[in-house]
Design an enzyme around this catalytic site. Structure first.
Site, PDB file in Angstrom:
ATOM      1  NE  ARG A 249      -4.551  -1.517   0.139  1.00 58.02           N
ATOM      2  CZ  ARG A 249      -4.258  -2.958  -0.391  1.00 58.02           C
ATOM      3  NH1 ARG A 249      -3.383  -2.964  -1.447  1.00 58.02           N
ATOM      4  NH2 ARG A 249      -5.395  -3.461  -0.630  1.00 58.02           N
ATOM      5  CD  GLU A 278      -3.625   3.440  -4.953  1.00 60.21           C
ATOM      6  OE1 GLU A 278      -4.743   3.119  -5.031  1.00 60.21           O
ATOM      7  OE2 GLU A 278      -2.702   2.936  -4.576  1.00 60.21           O
ATOM      8  CG  HIS A 297      -3.821  -0.371  -6.642  1.00 62.22           C
ATOM      9  ND1 HIS A 297      -4.156   0.372  -5.290  1.00 62.22           N
ATOM     10  CD2 HIS A 297      -3.655  -1.682  -6.269  1.00 62.22           C
ATOM     11  CE1 HIS A 297      -4.291  -0.605  -4.255  1.00 62.22           C
ATOM     12  NE2 HIS A 297      -4.175  -1.829  -4.903  1.00 62.22           N
TER      13      HIS A 297
END
Length: 331
Positions: A249, A278, A297
């Site tokens: 993360r 994000e 991601h």
């Protein structure tokens, strides 16, 4: 006759997997619950919810799209909700914390995409090791630029890889790196045995190991213990030229300190799939740093992942019906 089990899910999940849910529940009556349309003021109630990939869509935990928010609101407004299963390997989105505070059980799909994430992390590592960012830039410029002289890549064999997080992803990465000839150290909650030929240390011992780390690979969940774990001090302890892989993360790393270390050359490069916010802002220097490979991601995306997620959900649904412990329960 017992009340039907009400399951909140997306229309596409209902269409694709109704028969499998019927089979798992073996005659127990159940009723699908769908989120009302945007202009429909009704609320819905359900005992179980399945947050599939199509529910989250392009939403991130920082920026939630309207369709995803309607599903989240439906869960928050459902007074009978007792269990939520999510397609993701982690449950660090705010919605899951809110539900857990209400006493709702939350389970994840940890392990479903472990092989894919491990492959992606290894692809990023190999690309950095073989100077692919430099070679691809030369290709774009139609420039013949062989890797010669001082620009030669280091042999991977013998370099030390430190993997933070020893779950399914970290273990698969470690096993492949050992085959490639890298000594591997696993960093985990406790310094328990990590496998044949793989050293193991606890989180508290990481600073002492960083000066001997060529590859720092982050594959851990986001917890109070891992948030900000790799800060400016940690990066300064790494040897010059060390490289970082982050498929964990974004919040595990101090992003500003990371950018500074990459710009200065202290860090030789990074493969990043996750970020502090994000989507990554278009003005972020990360996009244009020459020693960075940045992906949105998507390390765990593959055409087989959805089936593995559904398999975990259906197994947990069977466990739920039979009163057995749920897989991948959070907390």
């Amino acid at each position: 006759m017992p009340e039907p089990l009400r399951i909140l899910l997306s229309p596409s999940t209902l269409h694709a997997h109704r028969a499998e849910i019927d089979t798992v529940l073996r005659g127990q009556p159940w009723q699908p619950v769908l989120v009302p349309d945007e202009d429909d003021p009704r609320t819905v109630d359900a005992e179980v919810a399945f947050v599939s990939r199509d529910v989250t869509g392009l939403s991130t935990k920082h920026e939630i799209q309207p369709g995803t928010q309607r599903f989240y609101t439906a869960m928050l407004d459902a007074p009978s909700l007792r269990w939520v299963h999510t397609h993701s390997a982690g449950a660090d989105r705010a919605i899951f914390g809110q539900l857990r505070q209400r006493g709702v059980s939350v389970t994840t799909s940890s392990g479903a995409n472990a092989g894919v994430v491990a492959q992606t992390a290894l692809a990023g590592l190999l690309a950095l090791a073989r100077h692919f960012p430099q070679l691809i830039e030369a290709q774009r410029q139609q420039r013949w630029a062989p890797l010669i002289g001082s620009g030669l890549p280091r042999d991977l064999q013998g370099q030390h890889a430190v993997i933070v997080g020893w779950g399914p992803i970290g273990q698969q990465i470690g096993n492949v790196l050992r085959v490639l000839g890298l000594p591997v150290t696993a960093v985990r909650q406790r310094a328990a045995p990590a496998g044949d030929g793989i050293a193991s240390i606890a989180f508290e011992q990481l600073p002492a190991l960083l000066p001997r780390t060529d590859w720092l690979i982050l594959a851990c969940p986001l917890t109070d213990r891992t948030r900000g774990l790799i800060d400016a001090r940690a990066m300064a302890l790494l040897p010059a030229g060390a490289r970082l892989i982050n498929v964990a993360r974004g919040e595990v790393v101090d992003e500003d300190a990371l950018i500074q270390a990459l710009r200065s050359g202290h860090l030789g490069g990074a493969y990043l799939d996750v970020y502090a916010h994000e989507p990554l802002d278009s003005t972020s220097p990360i996009w244009t740093l020459p020693n960075v490979i940045a992906t949105p991601h998507s390390a765990g995306f593959s055409d087989g992942n959805a089936a593995r997620v559904v398999e975990i959900f259906l197994d947990n649904l069977r466990r739920w019906q039979q009163g057995e412990p749920l897989r991948n329960r959070v907390g």
